[in-house]
Design an enzyme around this catalytic site. Structure first.
Site, PDB file in Angstrom:
ATOM      1  N   HIS A 103       1.928   9.832  -2.860  1.00  0.00           N
ATOM      2  CA  HIS A 103       2.435   8.451  -2.851  1.00  0.00           C
ATOM      3  C   HIS A 103       1.413   7.401  -3.314  1.00  0.00           C
ATOM      4  CE1 HIS A 103       0.701   8.018   1.279  1.00  0.00           C
ATOM      5  NE2 HIS A 103       0.665   6.728   0.986  1.00  0.00           N
ATOM      6  N   HIS A 119      -6.029   5.866   0.873  1.00  0.00           N
ATOM      7  CA  HIS A 119      -6.213   7.133   1.585  1.00  0.00           C
ATOM      8  C   HIS A 119      -7.491   7.853   1.165  1.00  0.00           C
ATOM      9  CE1 HIS A 119      -2.785   7.500   4.219  1.00  0.00           C
ATOM     10  NE2 HIS A 119      -1.965   7.162   3.240  1.00  0.00           N
ATOM     11  N   HIS A 169       0.802  -1.226   0.000  1.00  0.00           N
ATOM     12  CA  HIS A 169       0.000   0.000   0.000  1.00  0.00           C
ATOM     13  C   HIS A 169       0.835   1.277   0.000  1.00  0.00           C
ATOM     14  CE1 HIS A 169       0.731  -0.082   4.363  1.00  0.00           C
ATOM     15  NE2 HIS A 169       0.298   1.168   4.411  1.00  0.00           N
ATOM     16  N   ASP A 170       1.983   1.254   0.645  1.00  0.00           N
ATOM     17  CA  ASP A 170       2.818   2.458   0.746  1.00  0.00           C
ATOM     18  C   ASP A 170       4.006   2.444  -0.209  1.00  0.00           C
ATOM     19  OD1 ASP A 170       1.540   4.139   2.513  1.00  0.00           O
ATOM     20  OD2 ASP A 170       2.585   3.412   4.297  1.00  0.00           O
ATOM     21  N   LYS A 203       5.849   5.519  -1.571  1.00  0.00           N
ATOM     22  CA  LYS A 203       6.726   6.372  -0.774  1.00  0.00           C
ATOM     23  C   LYS A 203       8.187   6.219  -1.177  1.00  0.00           C
ATOM     24  CE  LYS A 203       3.747   7.074   3.223  1.00  0.00           C
ATOM     25  NZ  LYS A 203       3.527   6.848   4.673  1.00  0.00           N
ATOM     26  N   ASP A 239      -4.250   0.483   8.132  1.00  0.00           N
ATOM     27  CA  ASP A 239      -3.140   1.427   8.008  1.00  0.00           C
ATOM     28  C   ASP A 239      -3.203   2.478   9.110  1.00  0.00           C
ATOM     29  OD1 ASP A 239      -0.982   2.886   6.908  1.00  0.00           O
ATOM     30  OD2 ASP A 239      -2.322   4.033   5.608  1.00  0.00           O
TER      31      ASP A 239
END
Length: 208
Positions: A91, A116, A62-63, A66, A144
């Protein structure tokens, strides 16, 4: 030609998330914990094994966007400025672009791009609302945020388990899908969520 197995897929995911962890000490283990809690939520909801696996992999990644965020912002000791936060907000779209390059990960692009988004439509990057956000992304959004709350940061101490649950409940229907928050609360009531004590970053352990 060697056929890709689920173990091969997890090895690739582990390699990518390890690269991400190396960029930011505060993120070390975060993706793994979010994946673990997302899988527990998906399992508790009775989703199919294939969908549970998809959500688990999407949560691990998911990240991943970044990786494209400058280290000076990602590792800043303190709160971000508005300009810095706007860069961080890029991101999910960066991550969507990364997983879009790999056919094996196309199925998790919705989770990477939309984790998000908010249930009330005030999230990013696309401003999706309610059930227009995929179920996988809604699950990962809760996992998250919950792991972020129960992890220490340079500018605040970690929330206790009860504080994190209370904050999730406060944000149900606005930031989070209320049905998923209800499952999180039920898991907590049944002692299925355990956060370690101490002043260091807390590990969230989800036990089925």
């Amino acid at each position: 030609m060697h056929q890709i197995t689920i173990d091969d897929l997890h090895e690739m995911v582990d390699a990518l998330t390890t690269a991400l962890d190396a960029k930011n000490s505060y993120m070390c283990g975060h993706s793994e914990r979010v994946a673990m809690l997302s899988l527990l939520l998906a399992n508790t909801m009775g989703l199919s094994p294939a969908e549970q696996t998809r959500i688990h992999i999407g949560a691990h990644l998911h990240d991943i966007g970044k990786i494209g965020i400058p280290d000076v912002i990602l590792n800043k000791q303190g709160k971000l400025t508005d300009d810095e936060f706007n860069i961080i907000r890029q991101h999910p779209a960066i991550g969507d672009n990364i997983v879009g390059k790999l056919k094996l990960f196309h199925s998790v692009a919705d989770i990477v791009r939309h984790h998000h988004e908010r249930f009330d439509g005030k999230g990013y990057p696309d401003g999706l609302r309610g059930h227009d956000i995929s179920l996988g992304a809604r699950i990962v959004a809760v996992a998250d945020a919950f792991d972020a709350m129960t992890s220490a940061r340079a500018y605040r101490t970690a929330f206790t388990l009860s504080q994190a649950i209370a904050e999730a409940q406060r944000c149900q229907g606005t930031q989070f899908d209320p049905d998923i928050v209800a499952i999180l609360v039920d898991l907590s009531t049944k002692n299925k969520l355990i956060s370690s004590g101490g002043g260091e970053i807390r590990s969230l352990v989800a036990t089925a």
